[in-house]
Design an enzyme around this catalytic site. Structure first.
Site, mmCIF file in Angstrom:
data_model
loop_
_atom_site.group_PDB
_atom_site.id
_atom_site.type_symbol
_atom_site.label_atom_id
_atom_site.label_comp_id
_atom_site.label_asym_id
_atom_site.label_seq_id
_atom_site.Cartn_x
_atom_site.Cartn_y
_atom_site.Cartn_z
ATOM 1 N N GLY A 14 29.844 29.196 -28.913
ATOM 2 C CA GLY A 14 30.850 29.750 -27.998
ATOM 3 C C GLY A 14 32.244 29.642 -28.575
ATOM 4 N NE ARG A 75 25.623 30.544 -28.214
ATOM 5 C CZ ARG A 75 26.635 30.772 -27.361
ATOM 6 N NH1 ARG A 75 26.854 31.967 -26.879
ATOM 7 N NH2 ARG A 75 27.435 29.785 -26.995
ATOM 8 C CG ASP A 106 25.264 19.984 -27.741
ATOM 9 O OD1 ASP A 106 25.042 18.850 -28.086
ATOM 10 O OD2 ASP A 106 24.444 20.754 -27.206
ATOM 11 C CB THR A 129 32.950 23.234 -27.019
ATOM 12 O OG1 THR A 129 32.524 23.408 -25.663
ATOM 13 C CG2 THR A 129 33.004 21.754 -27.303
ATOM 14 C CG ASP A 131 31.381 23.715 -22.171
ATOM 15 O OD1 ASP A 131 32.078 24.477 -21.481
ATOM 16 O OD2 ASP A 131 30.314 24.078 -22.713
ATOM 17 C CG ASP A 133 29.656 19.835 -24.198
ATOM 18 O OD1 ASP A 133 30.430 19.995 -25.155
ATOM 19 O OD2 ASP A 133 28.684 20.584 -23.983
ATOM 20 N NE ARG A 175 27.104 24.837 -23.174
ATOM 21 C CZ ARG A 175 26.773 25.034 -24.439
ATOM 22 N NH1 ARG A 175 25.816 25.869 -24.748
ATOM 23 N NH2 ARG A 175 27.383 24.386 -25.392
HETATM 24 P P1 ADP Z 1 27.560 25.767 -29.287
HETATM 25 O O1 ADP Z 1 27.849 25.325 -30.673
HETATM 26 O O2 ADP Z 1 28.733 26.415 -28.627
HETATM 27 O O3 ADP Z 1 26.919 24.676 -28.456
HETATM 28 P P2 ADP Z 1 24.937 27.138 -29.501
HETATM 29 O O4 ADP Z 1 24.195 26.089 -28.749
HETATM 30 O O5 ADP Z 1 24.655 28.551 -29.160
HETATM 31 O O6 ADP Z 1 26.515 26.983 -29.379
HETATM 32 O O7 ADP Z 1 24.625 26.931 -31.065
HETATM 33 C C1 ADP Z 1 25.249 27.748 -32.032
HETATM 34 C C2 ADP Z 1 24.347 27.939 -33.196
HETATM 35 O O8 ADP Z 1 24.062 26.691 -33.824
HETATM 36 C C3 ADP Z 1 22.976 28.516 -32.883
HETATM 37 O O9 ADP Z 1 22.987 29.909 -32.714
HETATM 38 C C4 ADP Z 1 22.193 28.128 -34.135
HETATM 39 O O10 ADP Z 1 22.494 28.979 -35.206
HETATM 40 C C5 ADP Z 1 22.769 26.741 -34.430
HETATM 41 N N1 ADP Z 1 21.891 25.721 -33.831
HETATM 42 C C6 ADP Z 1 21.868 25.270 -32.562
HETATM 43 N N2 ADP Z 1 20.871 24.388 -32.379
HETATM 44 C C7 ADP Z 1 20.227 24.281 -33.553
HETATM 45 C C8 ADP Z 1 19.084 23.540 -34.040
HETATM 46 N N3 ADP Z 1 18.415 22.706 -33.243
HETATM 47 N N4 ADP Z 1 18.723 23.704 -35.322
HETATM 48 C C9 ADP Z 1 19.408 24.518 -36.156
HETATM 49 N N5 ADP Z 1 20.462 25.260 -35.765
HETATM 50 C C10 ADP Z 1 20.891 25.147 -34.497
#
Ligand code: ADP
Length: 326
Positions: A14, A75, A106, A129, A131, A133, A175
Site C-alpha cells: 500500500g 502487489r 508488514d 504504511t 496503519d 502497525d 486493517r
Molecule cells: P504491505 O507491505 O502494505 O503490507 P502487502 O501485504 O500487499 O502490502 O505485501 C506487498 C507485497 O509483499 C506482496 O504483494 C508480495 O509481493 C510481498 N509479500 C507479502 N507477503 C509475502 C510473503 N509471505 N512472502 C513473499 N513475499 C511477500
C-alpha cells in the site's frame, strides 16, 4: 563485509504519504556516501519483470512534498513463490545490486525477510504504511498524514452531524489495527472508537449506548476501523438500526482519501531521518533490519520483530477518549 557499492530501492504494498521523502533521503544519503543507486519500479514486480533504472541525485528532486510514490508500487504474487524470488535474485546479480532498501508495510517486510534469509542478501526496511502497525517503531511513514486527513474529514462531517442532530458512523483505514481510529477519534473529538484490539474484550458500541450516549449532545460521531473484525461502518450501522432504532444514523466511509495528499512535516522529517539511517545501517553492517524510531531515537528492529503484529494500543489513550466524550 566489503563496502557496498550499489543499492536498489523499491516501494511495495500500500502506498503511504512520505514514501517519496524516504526515496529522496535514501538516494541522497547513498550518493553522499559514494554508493550508486538503482530505482526498482512497482515493488518486487520490478525485480521480476526487469524494471530497474539508474537513480541520480536529481531523480529525486522536487518530490519531498508529493504523496504516493514515484517508484510506483504493486502487489506481486510471483515474489511469494520460490521460483519468483529466484528470478528476483538473478536480476539483482545482473544489475550489480549488493543491497536492497525496501519501503513498505508488514507484507513487504515479510517478503524482504524471507528473501534475505533465502539468499543471505542484505536488506534494510523502512516502515511505510499509514496503519502504524509495525512493531518496534513508535511511528510509521504516512501515519501522521493519514491521521490529519481523518481529522479534517471528521471535522467536516461534524458540521452536518450537528446541523441535523444525527449520529454518524465513520469508517477509517487500519486493517487489523486501531491506531488511526483511536487517535483520529481523540483528535476530532469523537464519542467513541471501535477498534479491532478491543472487540473481544468489550462491546464498545453497547457500552457507549448504555452509558447514556448522546445524553448531553445533539449529535454524535463514532469512528470504526475497517474490516471483518469490527464489521466496519456498515456492520455497526446495521446493528444500530436493529438494536437502537431510535437513533437516526448515517454512515461515511472515508476510503482512499486517507492514503493520498502531501505528507505532513512530521512524516517528511520521519522519512528523511529513516532514509538517511538506512544507509548508516548498511555502513554499520546491519542486515535484515527495519529502521524504527523509539522515543525520538533511531533504532534497528530485526524483521522478525517488526512484523510480529501485536503492537499494543495504549490504555491511556483509550481512557482519554472515554473521559473526554462524556
Ligand atoms: P504491505 O507491505 O502494505 O503490507 P502487502 O501485504 O500487499 O502490502 O505485501 C506487498 C507485497 O509483499 C506482496 O504483494 C508480495 O509481493 C510481498 N509479500 C507479502 N507477503 C509475502 C510473503 N509471505 N512472502 C513473499 N513475499 C511477500
Amino acid at each position: 563485509m566489503s563496502r557496498i557499492k550499489c543499492i536498489g530501492i523499491l516501494t511495495s504494498g500500500g502506498d503511504a504519504p512520505g514514501m517519496n521523502a524516504a526515496i529522496r533521503a535514501v538516494t541522497r544519503a547513498a550518493i553522499f556516501n559514494g554508493i550508486e543507486v538503482k530505482g526498482i519500479l512497482r515493488g518486487y514486480r520490478g525485480l521480476i519483470f526487469d524494471e530497474i533504472i539508474p537513480f541520480k541525485s536529481n531523480s529525486v528532486s522536487n518530490i519531498i512534498q508529493q504523496g504516493g510514490t514515484i517508484l510506483k508500487t504493486a502487489r506481486c504474487k510471483e515474489f511469494t513463490t520460490v521460483e519468483g524470488r529466484k528470478i528476483a535474485y538473478e536480476a539483482l546479480q545482473r544489475e550489480g545490486i549488493e543491497a536492497l532498501i525496501v519501503i513498505g508495510g508488514d507484507g513487504s517486510l515479510t517478503g524482504a525477510r524471507i528473501f534475505a534469509q533465502e539468499y543471505n542478501f542484505p536488506i534494510v526496511g523502512l516502515p511505510g504504511t499509514i496503519d502504524n502497525d509495525l512493531m518496534g517503531t513508535d511511528f510509521t511513514i504516512g501515519y501522521d498524514t493519514a491521521l490529519n486527513t481523518i481529522m479534517e474529514a471528521v471535522d467536516k462531517i461534524r458540521d452536518t452531524a450537528s446541523s441535523h442532530e444525527r449520529l454518524f458512523i465513520i469508517e477509517v483505514m487500519g486493517r487489523e489495527c486501531g491506531f488511526l481510529c483511536l487517535n483520529g477519534a481523540i483528535a476530532s473529538g469523537a464519542e467513541a472508537a471501535i477498534i479491532p484490539e478491543r472487540i473481544e474484550e468489550e462491546d464498545q458500541l453497547g457500552e457507549l449506548i448504555s452509558n447514556g450516549f448522546r445524553k448531553s449532545k445533539n449529535s454524535s460521531l463514532v469512528l470504526v476501523t475497517e474490516g471483518d473484525i469490527t464489521g466496519g461502518a456498515m456492520g455497526i450501522a446495521d446493528r444500530i438500526k436493529r438494536d437502537f432504532p431510535e437513533y437516526d444514523c448515517r454512515v461515511s466511509i472515508l476510503g482512499h482519501v486517507q492514503r493520498g495528499g502531501s505528507p505532513t512535516a512530521s512524516d517528511r522529517i520521519l522519512a528523511s531521518r529513516m532514509g538517511a539511517a538506512a544507509i548508516e545501517a548498511l555502513k554499520d553492517d546491519q542486515r535484515n533490519v527495519m529502521i524504527g524510531v523509539q522515543d525520538d531515537k533511531i533504532v534497528y528492529v530485526p524483521f522478525s520483530k517488526a512484523i510480529k503484529k501485536n503492537k499494543q494500543i495504549s490504555d491511556e489513550l483509550l481512557n482519554v477518549l472515554k473521559i473526554l466524550s462524556i
